[in-house]
Design a protein around this motif. Sequence first.
Motif, PDB file in Angstrom:
ATOM      1  N   PRO A 189      -9.781   2.625 -11.674  1.00  0.00           N
ATOM      2  CA  PRO A 189      -8.553   2.900 -11.234  1.00  0.00           C
ATOM      3  C   PRO A 189      -8.287   3.563  -9.786  1.00  0.00           C
ATOM      4  O   PRO A 189      -7.501   3.180  -9.034  1.00  0.00           O
ATOM      5  CB  PRO A 189      -7.879   4.019 -12.337  1.00  0.00           C
ATOM      6  N   VAL A 191     -10.940   3.557  -5.966  1.00  0.00           N
ATOM      7  CA  VAL A 191     -11.930   2.909  -5.501  1.00  0.00           C
ATOM      8  C   VAL A 191     -12.573   3.879  -4.070  1.00  0.00           C
ATOM      9  O   VAL A 191     -11.606   4.294  -3.530  1.00  0.00           O
ATOM     10  CB  VAL A 191     -11.641   1.488  -4.777  1.00  0.00           C
TER      11      VAL A 191
ATOM     12  N   CYS B  16      -1.557  -0.679   8.663  1.00  0.00           N
ATOM     13  CA  CYS B  16      -2.346  -1.509   7.698  1.00  0.00           C
ATOM     14  C   CYS B  16      -3.625  -1.724   8.142  1.00  0.00           C
ATOM     15  O   CYS B  16      -4.178  -2.164   7.253  1.00  0.00           O
ATOM     16  CB  CYS B  16      -1.488  -2.578   7.105  1.00  0.00           C
ATOM     17  N   PHE B  18      -6.293   0.204   9.433  1.00  0.00           N
ATOM     18  CA  PHE B  18      -6.779   1.263   9.681  1.00  0.00           C
ATOM     19  C   PHE B  18      -8.290   1.013   9.905  1.00  0.00           C
ATOM     20  O   PHE B  18      -8.806   0.469   9.110  1.00  0.00           O
ATOM     21  CB  PHE B  18      -6.646   2.197   8.558  1.00  0.00           C
ATOM     22  N   LEU B 187      -7.978  12.837   4.655  1.00  0.00           N
ATOM     23  CA  LEU B 187      -8.175  11.670   4.022  1.00  0.00           C
ATOM     24  C   LEU B 187      -9.014  11.941   2.607  1.00  0.00           C
ATOM     25  O   LEU B 187     -10.161  12.668   2.595  1.00  0.00           O
ATOM     26  CB  LEU B 187      -9.076  10.684   4.746  1.00  0.00           C
ATOM     27  N   GLU B 188      -8.583  11.141   1.630  1.00  0.00           N
ATOM     28  CA  GLU B 188      -9.142  11.150   0.097  1.00  0.00           C
ATOM     29  C   GLU B 188     -10.415  10.355   0.330  1.00  0.00           C
ATOM     30  O   GLU B 188     -10.453   9.068   0.679  1.00  0.00           O
ATOM     31  CB  GLU B 188      -8.398  10.875  -0.906  1.00  0.00           C
ATOM     32  N   PRO B 189     -11.622  10.777  -0.418  1.00  0.00           N
ATOM     33  CA  PRO B 189     -12.997   9.737  -0.304  1.00  0.00           C
ATOM     34  C   PRO B 189     -12.413   8.650  -1.438  1.00  0.00           C
ATOM     35  O   PRO B 189     -13.159   7.616  -1.187  1.00  0.00           O
ATOM     36  CB  PRO B 189     -13.845  10.753  -0.934  1.00  0.00           C
ATOM     37  N   THR B 190     -11.695   8.611  -2.200  1.00  0.00           N
ATOM     38  CA  THR B 190     -11.359   7.654  -3.066  1.00  0.00           C
ATOM     39  C   THR B 190      -9.776   7.440  -2.995  1.00  0.00           C
ATOM     40  O   THR B 190      -9.166   8.358  -2.743  1.00  0.00           O
ATOM     41  CB  THR B 190     -11.793   7.667  -4.729  1.00  0.00           C
ATOM     42  N   VAL B 191      -9.438   6.166  -3.226  1.00  0.00           N
ATOM     43  CA  VAL B 191      -7.982   5.690  -3.063  1.00  0.00           C
ATOM     44  C   VAL B 191      -7.721   4.896  -4.538  1.00  0.00           C
ATOM     45  O   VAL B 191      -8.349   4.241  -5.052  1.00  0.00           O
ATOM     46  CB  VAL B 191      -7.529   5.132  -1.918  1.00  0.00           C
ATOM     47  N   PRO B 192      -6.220   4.932  -4.862  1.00  0.00           N
ATOM     48  CA  PRO B 192      -5.566   4.232  -6.021  1.00  0.00           C
ATOM     49  C   PRO B 192      -6.171   2.821  -5.758  1.00  0.00           C
ATOM     50  O   PRO B 192      -5.933   2.158  -4.640  1.00  0.00           O
ATOM     51  CB  PRO B 192      -4.437   4.485  -6.061  1.00  0.00           C
ATOM     52  N   PHE B 193      -6.726   1.954  -6.749  1.00  0.00           N
ATOM     53  CA  PHE B 193      -6.833   0.644  -6.620  1.00  0.00           C
ATOM     54  C   PHE B 193      -5.697  -0.258  -6.013  1.00  0.00           C
ATOM     55  O   PHE B 193      -5.885  -0.879  -5.104  1.00  0.00           O
ATOM     56  CB  PHE B 193      -7.434  -0.071  -7.825  1.00  0.00           C
ATOM     57  N   ALA B 196      -5.168   0.282  -2.590  1.00  0.00           N
ATOM     58  CA  ALA B 196      -6.229  -0.737  -1.537  1.00  0.00           C
ATOM     59  C   ALA B 196      -5.571  -2.329  -1.689  1.00  0.00           C
ATOM     60  O   ALA B 196      -5.531  -2.732  -0.496  1.00  0.00           O
ATOM     61  CB  ALA B 196      -7.423  -0.556  -2.163  1.00  0.00           C
ATOM     62  N   ILE B 197      -5.211  -2.809  -2.750  1.00  0.00           N
ATOM     63  CA  ILE B 197      -4.567  -4.162  -2.703  1.00  0.00           C
ATOM     64  C   ILE B 197      -3.106  -4.237  -1.801  1.00  0.00           C
ATOM     65  O   ILE B 197      -3.256  -4.990  -1.246  1.00  0.00           O
ATOM     66  CB  ILE B 197      -4.268  -4.473  -4.123  1.00  0.00           C
ATOM     67  N   GLN B 199      -2.512  -2.473   0.950  1.00  0.00           N
ATOM     68  CA  GLN B 199      -3.061  -2.633   2.042  1.00  0.00           C
ATOM     69  C   GLN B 199      -3.657  -3.832   2.432  1.00  0.00           C
ATOM     70  O   GLN B 199      -3.191  -4.354   3.524  1.00  0.00           O
ATOM     71  CB  GLN B 199      -4.201  -1.479   2.216  1.00  0.00           C
ATOM     72  N   LEU B 226      -2.432   4.070   2.871  1.00  0.00           N
ATOM     73  CA  LEU B 226      -3.890   4.671   2.781  1.00  0.00           C
ATOM     74  C   LEU B 226      -4.020   5.975   3.283  1.00  0.00           C
ATOM     75  O   LEU B 226      -4.652   6.971   2.831  1.00  0.00           O
ATOM     76  CB  LEU B 226      -5.188   3.775   2.869  1.00  0.00           C
ATOM     77  N   VAL B 227      -3.247   6.071   4.826  1.00  0.00           N
ATOM     78  CA  VAL B 227      -3.857   7.058   5.636  1.00  0.00           C
ATOM     79  C   VAL B 227      -2.476   7.838   6.115  1.00  0.00           C
ATOM     80  O   VAL B 227      -2.502   9.167   6.159  1.00  0.00           O
ATOM     81  CB  VAL B 227      -4.484   6.522   6.703  1.00  0.00           C
TER      82      VAL B 227
END
Lengths: 305, 305
Positions: A189, A191, B16, B18, B187-193, B196-197, B199, B226-227
């Motif tokens: 969920p 990445v 978009c 980044f 910034l978070e080291p992980t992002v929701p899947f 990411a899509i 973006q 994301l950012v």
Amino acid sequence: MEIKIFCPATIANLNCGFDIMGLCLENIGDEMIFRKSVTKGVQITKITGANLPYEVTKNVAGVAALALLNTVENNFGIEIEIHKKIRAGSGIGSSSASAAGAVFGVNELLGKPLSRNQLVDFAMKGEAIASGSEHADNVAPCLLGGFTLVRGYNPLDVIKIASPSELYAVVLHPHIEVKTADARAVLEPTVPFKNAITQTGNLGGLIAGLFTNDYELIGRSLNDVLVEPFRKQLIPYFDDVKIAAIQSGALGAGISGAGPSIFALCKGENLAKEVAKAMQNSYSRTNIPFDFYISKVNEQGIKVI
Amino acid sequence: MEIKIFCPATIANLNCGFDIMGLCLENIGDEMIFRKSVTKGVQITKITGANLPYEVTKNVAGVAALALLNTVENNFGIEIEIHKKIRAGSGIGSSSASAAGAVFGVNELLGKPLSRNQLVDFAMKGEAIASGSEHADNVAPCLLGGFTLVRGYNPLDVIKIASPSELYAVVLHPHIEVKTADARAVLEPTVPFKNAITQTGNLGGLIAGLFTNDYELIGRSLNDVLVEPFRKQLIPYFDDVKIAAIQSGALGAGISGAGPSIFALCKGENLAKEVAKAMQNSYSRTNIPFDFYISKVNEQGIKVI
């Protein structure tokens, strides 16, 4: 009045374009026949090539056809024959071909009130009963031809992407079942942030390569750091086939849709044949039966035949 | 032998895009002068407009110049004058202009052994001492002009993206400091899947819109999930300025680089002036002083003047 149409197979995802990119194939597809009838509504009168429900609300084509027919005023009904050639669960857009075909055929009989781009939204409705969620990454290239990008869903924003003329796809379809639930379950969920950025860079490279006919850039961009590392474990010998494709000259290779089909993109038909041979040789060493296809990118998409 | 060059400011990220996209500005930039000298190596002989170290190995331009000079055989040294016009920490590529300018100038005096694209790698070496890591999203557009995409870093793969001729950028630079460490820490080291899509879809739309001169598509694509949602908290009144820009007709707006500058993209110079006025009006209500710039996209990049 009766029309017969060809509903092409499609390759969704294309590695860095997970959930957003797709391309249309040329010589693999279903056939459908549409007839006006005095009985209102949609009836499915014949199905060959697959064991699918005749009940309209349980059939991908039926749902998609109804979604469109119910929004356009008309005084007739429509009978549909579905002749499946694309195997269900192959990962090359079998249910999408039915959904896209249904809305395309109904739109033709209605006198083409909608554009191909507008039809994508209705086809998604049918696709949803097959996949459980509304996706456009197969129905868009089926309807529009060529390469397509689904920029976003709120509202649906589908863009056709120009592409170089000598691009060929090779598809190897291992006869195994990858359950959609399993294909989803392997995805995380969240990445890593840096992987998300890597994916955007490659997607940008793919789109730029397609617009500028830069085959090498297309090849360098065909990487998927978000999905393939997890999903490939569901496809036995995936890495072997991918390596065989690339070593024999493919620009890139990956999982077609949710699998199990494996695709490669190549410059030119002769090289595509070489790559297909190498992929077949590689998979022949396994005990898993398979089909394979070689196809130019189909710029036209779905069509009356 | 002496040459004088103009080193333009740049906007990196573009929502978009980044870490991968950037564009070159036209009428904001530093000037640098390069002279051959009999003393080997690099010397910084004059700096105006900023309080920067003359010690070559601690100076962004010095490090970048040395990185190039040391790899090409030659029998002379180089003196550099740096005349800063772009404020440090403004978020429009101040250190990148110095790094890109250094390698461009040295390359000119060496007789242009390297292409502009090849110079990006050397400019990154200088940029690294300013930002702590090697990034190309500002040095690439500074050197190549127009819009650039950094597809990936291993190896460095920079692509110039064609763009429509009437695209203007507005930049509002609030005089506050956003520390690079803070900009990274949010910034978070992980992002929701799914983010990411989203973006990747927008980045694809941006690239497609640039290639096809589709201003509306460019606008729809200028979103960053994301950012911006995290970084905007470091820039007081960011949302107000962004809303003012879009309500007055900008295609999109966002954070320039790591901030604090806020940029907007517009179709046509007249509209850009309207947008700039709206952004100024919005920010004038705060007590924070600011500069602003209106610039056409600079297709040429860094140049001898």
